[in-house]
Design a protein around this motif. Structure first.
Motif, PDB file in Angstrom:
ATOM      1  N   VAL A   1       9.699 -15.424   2.759  1.00 14.60           N
ATOM      2  CA  VAL A   1      10.439 -14.524   1.868  1.00 14.60           C
ATOM      3  C   VAL A   1       9.526 -13.499   1.192  1.00 14.60           C
ATOM      4  O   VAL A   1       9.853 -12.312   1.161  1.00 14.60           O
ATOM      5  CB  VAL A   1      11.230 -15.351   0.837  1.00 14.60           C
ATOM      6  N   PRO A   2       8.368 -13.885   0.658  1.00 17.60           N
ATOM      7  CA  PRO A   2       7.490 -12.850   0.081  1.00 17.60           C
ATOM      8  C   PRO A   2       7.038 -11.816   1.109  1.00 17.60           C
ATOM      9  O   PRO A   2       6.928 -10.619   0.784  1.00 17.60           O
ATOM     10  CB  PRO A   2       6.308 -13.662  -0.460  1.00 17.60           C
ATOM     11  N   GLU A   3       6.752 -12.276   2.358  1.00 18.70           N
ATOM     12  CA  GLU A   3       6.357 -11.308   3.381  1.00 18.70           C
ATOM     13  C   GLU A   3       7.492 -10.338   3.679  1.00 18.70           C
ATOM     14  O   GLU A   3       7.278  -9.122   3.808  1.00 18.70           O
ATOM     15  CB  GLU A   3       5.953 -12.052   4.655  1.00 18.70           C
ATOM     16  N   ALA A   4       8.711 -10.864   3.789  1.00 18.37           N
ATOM     17  CA  ALA A   4       9.856  -9.982   4.046  1.00 18.37           C
ATOM     18  C   ALA A   4      10.066  -9.004   2.891  1.00 18.37           C
ATOM     19  O   ALA A   4      10.366  -7.817   3.097  1.00 18.37           O
ATOM     20  CB  ALA A   4      11.113 -10.824   4.271  1.00 18.37           C
ATOM     21  N   ARG A   5       9.905  -9.492   1.701  1.00 22.30           N
ATOM     22  CA  ARG A   5      10.051  -8.599   0.547  1.00 22.30           C
ATOM     23  C   ARG A   5       8.963  -7.526   0.553  1.00 22.30           C
ATOM     24  O   ARG A   5       9.220  -6.358   0.210  1.00 22.30           O
ATOM     25  CB  ARG A   5       9.988  -9.407  -0.740  1.00 22.30           C
ATOM     26  N   GLY A   6       7.747  -7.900   0.962  1.00 22.61           N
ATOM     27  CA  GLY A   6       6.677  -6.903   1.062  1.00 22.61           C
ATOM     28  C   GLY A   6       6.975  -5.857   2.125  1.00 22.61           C
ATOM     29  O   GLY A   6       6.769  -4.644   1.905  1.00 22.61           O
ATOM     30  N   ASP A   7       7.462  -6.309   3.301  1.00 24.05           N
ATOM     31  CA  ASP A   7       7.826  -5.358   4.356  1.00 24.05           C
ATOM     32  C   ASP A   7       8.942  -4.432   3.894  1.00 24.05           C
ATOM     33  O   ASP A   7       8.936  -3.225   4.173  1.00 24.05           O
ATOM     34  CB  ASP A   7       8.252  -6.104   5.613  1.00 24.05           C
ATOM     35  N   ALA A   8       9.914  -5.006   3.188  1.00 21.41           N
ATOM     36  CA  ALA A   8      11.011  -4.174   2.689  1.00 21.41           C
ATOM     37  C   ALA A   8      10.502  -3.141   1.688  1.00 21.41           C
ATOM     38  O   ALA A   8      10.920  -1.970   1.705  1.00 21.41           O
ATOM     39  CB  ALA A   8      12.087  -5.054   2.042  1.00 21.41           C
ATOM     40  N   ALA A   9       9.582  -3.559   0.815  1.00 24.16           N
ATOM     41  CA  ALA A   9       9.028  -2.610  -0.150  1.00 24.16           C
ATOM     42  C   ALA A   9       8.242  -1.507   0.556  1.00 24.16           C
ATOM     43  O   ALA A   9       8.305  -0.333   0.173  1.00 24.16           O
ATOM     44  CB  ALA A   9       8.134  -3.359  -1.142  1.00 24.16           C
ATOM     45  N   THR A  10       7.500  -1.892   1.623  1.00 26.65           N
ATOM     46  CA  THR A  10       6.751  -0.879   2.390  1.00 26.65           C
ATOM     47  C   THR A  10       7.695   0.110   3.057  1.00 26.65           C
ATOM     48  O   THR A  10       7.457   1.335   3.038  1.00 26.65           O
ATOM     49  CB  THR A  10       5.872  -1.573   3.432  1.00 26.65           C
ATOM     50  N   ALA A  11       8.771  -0.423   3.686  1.00 27.72           N
ATOM     51  CA  ALA A  11       9.743   0.473   4.335  1.00 27.72           C
ATOM     52  C   ALA A  11      10.390   1.411   3.327  1.00 27.72           C
ATOM     53  O   ALA A  11      10.585   2.608   3.596  1.00 27.72           O
ATOM     54  CB  ALA A  11      10.806  -0.359   5.055  1.00 27.72           C
ATOM     55  N   ARG A  12      10.719   0.894   2.160  1.00 32.65           N
ATOM     56  CA  ARG A  12      11.307   1.755   1.134  1.00 32.65           C
ATOM     57  C   ARG A  12      10.329   2.831   0.682  1.00 32.65           C
ATOM     58  O   ARG A  12      10.702   3.998   0.488  1.00 32.65           O
ATOM     59  CB  ARG A  12      11.764   0.911  -0.061  1.00 32.65           C
ATOM     60  N   ALA A  13       9.060   2.454   0.541  1.00 33.11           N
ATOM     61  CA  ALA A  13       8.062   3.438   0.131  1.00 33.11           C
ATOM     62  C   ALA A  13       7.884   4.520   1.191  1.00 33.11           C
ATOM     63  O   ALA A  13       7.784   5.722   0.877  1.00 33.11           O
ATOM     64  CB  ALA A  13       6.732   2.736  -0.146  1.00 33.11           C
ATOM     65  N   GLU A  14       7.836   4.110   2.480  1.00 35.46           N
ATOM     66  CA  GLU A  14       7.704   5.097   3.551  1.00 35.46           C
ATOM     67  C   GLU A  14       8.927   6.015   3.602  1.00 35.46           C
ATOM     68  O   GLU A  14       8.805   7.229   3.824  1.00 35.46           O
ATOM     69  CB  GLU A  14       7.528   4.387   4.890  1.00 35.46           C
ATOM     70  N   ALA A  15      10.109   5.419   3.417  1.00 40.05           N
ATOM     71  CA  ALA A  15      11.314   6.240   3.415  1.00 40.05           C
ATOM     72  C   ALA A  15      11.313   7.243   2.272  1.00 40.05           C
ATOM     73  O   ALA A  15      11.697   8.417   2.442  1.00 40.05           O
ATOM     74  CB  ALA A  15      12.549   5.349   3.341  1.00 40.05           C
TER      75      ALA A  15
END
Length: 352
Positions: free
Chosen positions: A247-261
């Motif tokens: 779950v923390p890894e998924a949350r990190g990936d989601a935060a990265t995708a949001r930042a890139e977007a």
């Protein structure tokens, strides 16, 4: 020879000399005579006989019956003509002699214990054996003496009733799991409420389930169910550990995708705003010099397009001079130079 047999000298009294010449036992007659003389002097020296002795004994009895010694850890309940008058604390106390006041001593300092075993059905229809232990104290000696006939027996029955009520309303998993402490607390509260309702004067100090087990007849099935429960708990723990990792890894990936977007959004907006400003500037220049601006735009556009393609189509039949930048795909180009393909619009064939 008998003690009063003739020929034995003077008559011997077994209560005085005990058959031993000078005698070694107490002289009861002398002791009685001294007591009688003492009470004669006490009551005026008038004799009195047996009546004085009776009065003396009565006075001694009254003196002893008016003093009460209460030991540590005890409490005394004094009844006056059958009605509770007061409580006595440890130490030396005084009261009126019986039958005016009567004293009952109650042990209030020690912890009392009772044990029992119950066999019963749980809510999910499993049979369970429970050994329980109750430790309790006497907090109200008056209620212990006169509240119920058998306080200890009443507590045992109330404890078994409380345990049956709590266990019968729970499942086997609940009884065997970590929620056993909650069941013990509920049983203790229910037991204390029953004791207070019946006015027993007892207070529950502790209630414990010493052993919870199935009967021997169903022990094998119970062991299988217990192992299944342990496997379930193990799998749940492993799933929780995996979730805590993923779950923390998924949350990190989601935060990265949001930042890139967000970055891409900002870039596109800035580029669009720049293009709009550039168009406005070009439009202003076009209004001032349309011909010059048109040619400039054409040349800039052709330069940008031709600099990125290795093949050129010349619609002017070789009348235009094309100057292209050198690159691995497009070399220094002049009409007829090596490395450049010129396609004629009339024939559709290329030449060098």
């Amino acid at each position: 020879m008998a003690w009063n047999e003739p020929g034995g000298g003077k008559q011997r009294d077994p209560w005085r000399d005990n058959g031993g010449g000078n005698g070694g036992g107490p002289d009861l007659d002398a002791l009685t005579r001294r007591l009688r003389e003492f009470f004669n002097r006490l009551f005026g020296g008038g004799g009195g006989g047996p009546g004085v002795a009776v009065v003396a004994m009565l006075l001694v009895w009254l003196a002893f019956d008016s003093v009460a010694l209460i030991k540590a850890g005890e409490s005394g309940v004094v009844l006056r003509f059958g009605e509770v008058a007061r409580l006595m604390t440890p130490g030396i106390n005084f009261k009126l002699p019986r039958p005016i006041e009567t004293l009952y001593k109650v042990n209030v300092g020690g912890v009392r214990t009772t044990n029992a075993q119950v066999r019963m059905l749980t809510r999910d229809e499993n049979i369970v054996l429970i050994d329980f232990n109750v430790q309790y104290l006497v907090t109200d000696p008056q209620k212990v003496l006169f509240g119920v006939r058998d306080p200890d027996g009443t507590l045992g029955q109330a404890a078994e009733s409380a345990v049956r009520s709590v266990v019968g309303g729970s499942t086997m998993d609940t009884i065997l799991s970590g929620q056993r402490a909650e069941l013990i607390t509920r049983a203790k509260q229910q037991l204390q409420a029953t004791l207070d309702q019946y006015k027993t004067g007892l207070t529950v100090n502790a209630l414990n389930f010493q052993n919870v087990r199935p009967p021997q007849e169903v022990k094998d099935a119970f062991d299988d169910a217990s192992r299944a429960l342990q496997d379930k708990q193990r799998l749940e723990e492993e799933a929780k550990a995996y979730a805590s990792k993923v779950v923390p890894e998924a949350r990190g990936d989601a935060a990265t995708a949001r930042a890139e977007a967000e970055g891409y959004k900002s870039e596109r907006i800035a580029r669009a705003e720049g293009d709009a400003q550039r168009f406005n500037l070009v439009q202003g220049q076009y209004r001032l010099a349309p011909e010059v601006t048109r040619k400039r735009m054409y040349l800039e556009t052709m330069q940008e397009v031709l600099s990125q393609t290795p093949k050129i189509i010349d619609f002017s039949a070789g009348k235009n001079i094309l100057s292209l930048p050198a690159s691995p795909e497009v070399r220094a180009v002049v009409p007829g130079a090596a490395g450049t393909t010129v396609v004629s619009p009339e024939t559709g064939k290329g030449g060098r």
